[in-house]
Write a protein that holds these residues in place. Sequence first.
Motif, short mmCIF file in Angstrom:
data_model
loop_
_atom_site.label_atom_id
_atom_site.label_comp_id
_atom_site.label_asym_id
_atom_site.label_seq_id
_atom_site.Cartn_x
_atom_site.Cartn_y
_atom_site.Cartn_z
N ARG A 41 0.84 -1.19 0.00
CA ARG A 41 0.00 0.00 0.00
C ARG A 41 0.88 1.24 0.00
O ARG A 41 2.02 1.21 0.43
N GLN A 42 0.28 2.31 -0.49
CA GLN A 42 1.03 3.56 -0.59
C GLN A 42 0.09 4.73 -0.40
O GLN A 42 -1.02 4.76 -0.94
N VAL A 43 0.56 5.70 0.39
CA VAL A 43 -0.14 6.97 0.54
C VAL A 43 0.73 8.05 -0.07
O VAL A 43 1.96 7.89 -0.15
N PRO A 44 0.13 9.14 -0.50
CA PRO A 44 0.92 10.20 -1.16
C PRO A 44 2.05 10.69 -0.27
O PRO A 44 1.88 10.91 0.93
N GLY A 45 3.23 10.80 -0.87
CA GLY A 45 4.39 11.32 -0.15
C GLY A 45 5.14 10.29 0.66
O GLY A 45 6.15 10.62 1.30
N LYS A 46 4.67 9.04 0.65
CA LYS A 46 5.35 8.00 1.41
C LYS A 46 5.72 6.84 0.49
O LYS A 46 5.16 6.66 -0.59
N GLN A 47 6.67 6.05 0.96
CA GLN A 47 7.09 4.88 0.18
C GLN A 47 6.03 3.80 0.23
O GLN A 47 5.26 3.70 1.20
N ARG A 48 6.02 3.01 -0.82
CA ARG A 48 5.13 1.86 -0.84
C ARG A 48 5.61 0.88 0.23
O ARG A 48 6.81 0.60 0.35
N GLU A 49 4.66 0.32 0.99
CA GLU A 49 5.03 -0.58 2.07
C GLU A 49 4.32 -1.92 1.92
O GLU A 49 3.18 -2.00 1.44
N LEU A 50 5.02 -2.96 2.37
CA LEU A 50 4.45 -4.30 2.33
C LEU A 50 3.36 -4.43 3.39
O LEU A 50 3.57 -4.07 4.55
N VAL A 51 2.23 -4.96 2.98
CA VAL A 51 1.13 -5.22 3.91
C VAL A 51 1.11 -6.70 4.29
O VAL A 51 1.08 -7.05 5.46
N ALA A 52 1.13 -7.57 3.28
CA ALA A 52 1.06 -9.01 3.52
C ALA A 52 1.60 -9.73 2.29
O ALA A 52 1.49 -9.22 1.18
N ALA A 53 2.15 -10.92 2.52
CA ALA A 53 2.69 -11.72 1.43
C ALA A 53 2.39 -13.18 1.67
O ALA A 53 2.23 -13.62 2.81
#
Length: 119
Positions: free
Chosen positions: A38-50
Amino acid sequence: QVQLVESGGGLVQSGGSLRLSCAASRIIFNRYSMAWYRQVPGKQRELVAAITSRGSTNYADSVKGRFTISRDNAKNTVYLQMNSLKPEDTAVYYCNARNELVSSPYDHWGQGTQVTVSS
């Protein structure tokens, strides 16, 4: 070329639930690890689940106990069940696929689906 198509995003109230789906095509699905970021504006994309091809899972600490990732190899689809949603879960959610059989796998991405949690 691998295609990933997400669906299931939307607007939900805090405490509510959503289920995201990601349908994969042009892929030998059971050779790929799948993930949600997931990603929000101005932040890096982050892992939620794999989830690996064998079904092993891992989660970001922020979603443990609330989100569940699963896959249906017969349908070439990965899911993210999101419960007890919080406003801080608001983001664009992306599906990711990575081939487990290559040493330097390429990351395949879907177009993203917006999840908005209102307080």
